[in-house]
Write a protein that holds these residues in place. Structure first.
Motif, PDB file in Angstrom:
ATOM      1  N   UNK A 186       0.866  -1.182   0.000  1.00  0.00           N
ATOM      2  CA  UNK A 186       0.000   0.000   0.000  1.00  0.00           C
ATOM      3  C   UNK A 186       0.902   1.231   0.000  1.00  0.00           C
ATOM      4  N   UNK A 187       0.932   1.943  -1.099  1.00  0.00           N
ATOM      5  CA  UNK A 187       1.905   3.017  -1.321  1.00  0.00           C
ATOM      6  C   UNK A 187       1.682   4.177  -0.343  1.00  0.00           C
ATOM      7  N   UNK A 188       2.677   4.493   0.500  1.00  0.00           N
ATOM      8  CA  UNK A 188       2.543   5.636   1.419  1.00  0.00           C
ATOM      9  C   UNK A 188       2.901   6.941   0.703  1.00  0.00           C
ATOM     10  N   UNK A 201      -2.390  14.756 -10.268  1.00  0.00           N
ATOM     11  CA  UNK A 201      -1.900  13.833 -11.289  1.00  0.00           C
ATOM     12  C   UNK A 201      -1.471  12.506 -10.675  1.00  0.00           C
ATOM     13  N   UNK A 202      -0.813  12.569  -9.507  1.00  0.00           N
ATOM     14  CA  UNK A 202      -0.348  11.347  -8.850  1.00  0.00           C
ATOM     15  C   UNK A 202      -1.519  10.471  -8.428  1.00  0.00           C
ATOM     16  N   UNK A 203      -2.499  11.076  -7.764  1.00  0.00           N
ATOM     17  CA  UNK A 203      -3.649  10.317  -7.262  1.00  0.00           C
ATOM     18  C   UNK A 203      -4.466   9.744  -8.425  1.00  0.00           C
ATOM     19  N   UNK A 214      -2.155   5.276   0.328  1.00  0.00           N
ATOM     20  CA  UNK A 214      -2.721   6.090   1.397  1.00  0.00           C
ATOM     21  C   UNK A 214      -1.880   7.351   1.523  1.00  0.00           C
ATOM     22  N   UNK A 215      -2.532   8.458   1.757  1.00  0.00           N
ATOM     23  CA  UNK A 215      -1.823   9.725   1.931  1.00  0.00           C
ATOM     24  C   UNK A 215      -1.385   9.820   3.388  1.00  0.00           C
ATOM     25  N   UNK A 216      -0.077   9.716   3.617  1.00  0.00           N
ATOM     26  CA  UNK A 216       0.424   9.673   4.992  1.00  0.00           C
ATOM     27  C   UNK A 216       0.910  11.032   5.484  1.00  0.00           C
ATOM     28  N   UNK A 234       7.752   8.618   2.996  1.00  0.00           N
ATOM     29  CA  UNK A 234       6.815   8.124   2.005  1.00  0.00           C
ATOM     30  C   UNK A 234       7.340   8.290   0.597  1.00  0.00           C
ATOM     31  N   UNK A 235       6.446   8.037  -0.355  1.00  0.00           N
ATOM     32  CA  UNK A 235       6.743   8.141  -1.791  1.00  0.00           C
ATOM     33  C   UNK A 235       6.047   9.383  -2.333  1.00  0.00           C
ATOM     34  N   UNK A 236       6.713  10.103  -3.215  1.00  0.00           N
ATOM     35  CA  UNK A 236       6.108  11.283  -3.832  1.00  0.00           C
ATOM     36  C   UNK A 236       6.474  11.361  -5.295  1.00  0.00           C
ATOM     37  N   UNK A 237       6.110  12.452  -5.924  1.00  0.00           N
ATOM     38  CA  UNK A 237       6.507  12.666  -7.321  1.00  0.00           C
ATOM     39  C   UNK A 237       7.056  14.080  -7.467  1.00  0.00           C
ATOM     40  N   UNK A 238       8.135  14.193  -8.229  1.00  0.00           N
ATOM     41  CA  UNK A 238       8.813  15.466  -8.443  1.00  0.00           C
ATOM     42  C   UNK A 238       9.252  15.573  -9.901  1.00  0.00           C
TER      43      UNK A 238
END
Length: 290
Positions: A186-188, A201-203, A214-216, A234-238
């Protein structure tokens, strides 16, 4: 004669930004062979390799990184001198809003070069969301903006704004190395608030691909987002230029959905704007490329 050729230095800066000779060639309006030859001659004159080559492109060597700082400054000063002698130097006050995602690790140095090159220009800089920059310009609160739009690779701006595109960058899923080694099923997620287009865009991409998440944590700005991600929260996008030290790009093996491209642009001209603003847009279109 001691010193470097300006054409070669400019080619060097553009290749360093583009990441490959082939990507730099159209930006310079040169053939790839000409770009390669200019880089070769510059390296011969420098006496050391300036780029490390690989299948993925080129990356400045330690010597190349040192030269890059000087090259950017010299190219900027050269263009400023040309503008001044032609009576096109910019002066007066200029209010500029910049999206936080734009070259986060480099923008301060770029602005410092602008101040050095155009000492009669009083710059007032603020960071704003791209969605707010256009509104602020329409209301007369700012003169110019650097905005980000997200798009597929097929996207092309309207004809009247195409020339104001500064750069296009891929957007990457990123995380700290320890988290990337043992990524939960489950991607944090660590993102900016939900009014951020990168968040949306990520969601949307995860939901479309049925990837559980899940948005942590929610960061208040890009610098805070980078810090949280580097801490392994957690994981994000840049966008590519915003991927800071300590973060790794999550490649194909993670089977995460593709993200759109980031397109950074200057806000286009609008009726009745001051001559200083029009000149400044032309200068920024050149200076913010290197």
């Amino acid at each position: 004669m001691r010193g470097f050729e300006f054409d070669q230095l400019r080619t060097f800066t553009v290749v360093a930004e583009a990441g490959s000779l082939s990507a730099a060639a159209p930006l310079l309006h040169l053939s790839q062979s000409t770009v390669s030859e200019q880089v070769r001659k510059l390296e011969e004159r420098a006496g050391v390799p300036l780029f490390a080559r690989s299948k993925r492109g080129v990356e400045p060597t330690p010597a190349g990184t040192r030269l890059l700082d000087h090259a950017r400054r010299l190219v900027a000063l050269n263009e400023a001198a040309f503008d001044e002698l032609r009576g096109q130097a910019i002066k007066g006050e200029l209010r500029v809003a910049i999206t936080e995602y734009f070259r986060t690790n480099e923008v301060a140095g770029m602005l410092a070069r602008l101040r050095e090159c155009y000492p009669q220009l009083s710059l007032h800089i603020c960071a704003m969301k791209s969605a707010d920059i256009g509104l602020a310009q329409a209301r007369g609160q700012i003169d110019l903006g650097v905005v980000m739009n997200l798009s597929s690779g097929a996207f092309r701006p309207a004809a009247d704004s195409e020339r104001w595109v500064l750069r296009r960058e891929p957007i990457h899923w990123v995380a700290a190395a320890p988290l990337a080694e043992r990524l939960p099923e489950r991607l944090p997620l660590v993102l900016l608030p939900d009014d951020c287009m990168m968040h949306q865009a990520a969601v949307q991409s995860l939901e479309k691909s049925s990837v559980p998440y899940e948005l942590v944590h929610s960061a208040s700005g890009v610098a805070g987002l980078q810090s949280m991600l580097s801490a392994g929260l957690g994981v994000g996008c840049l966008s590519a230029s915003a991927v800071s030290e300590g973060l790794v790009k999550l490649g194909a093996k993670y089977q995460l959905p593709a993200l759109p491209e980031a397109v950074f642009s200057l806000t286009p001209p609008h009726p009745g704007e001051r001559e200083t603003v029009a000149r400044a847009r032309e200068v920024l279109a050149r200076q913010l490329l290197v």
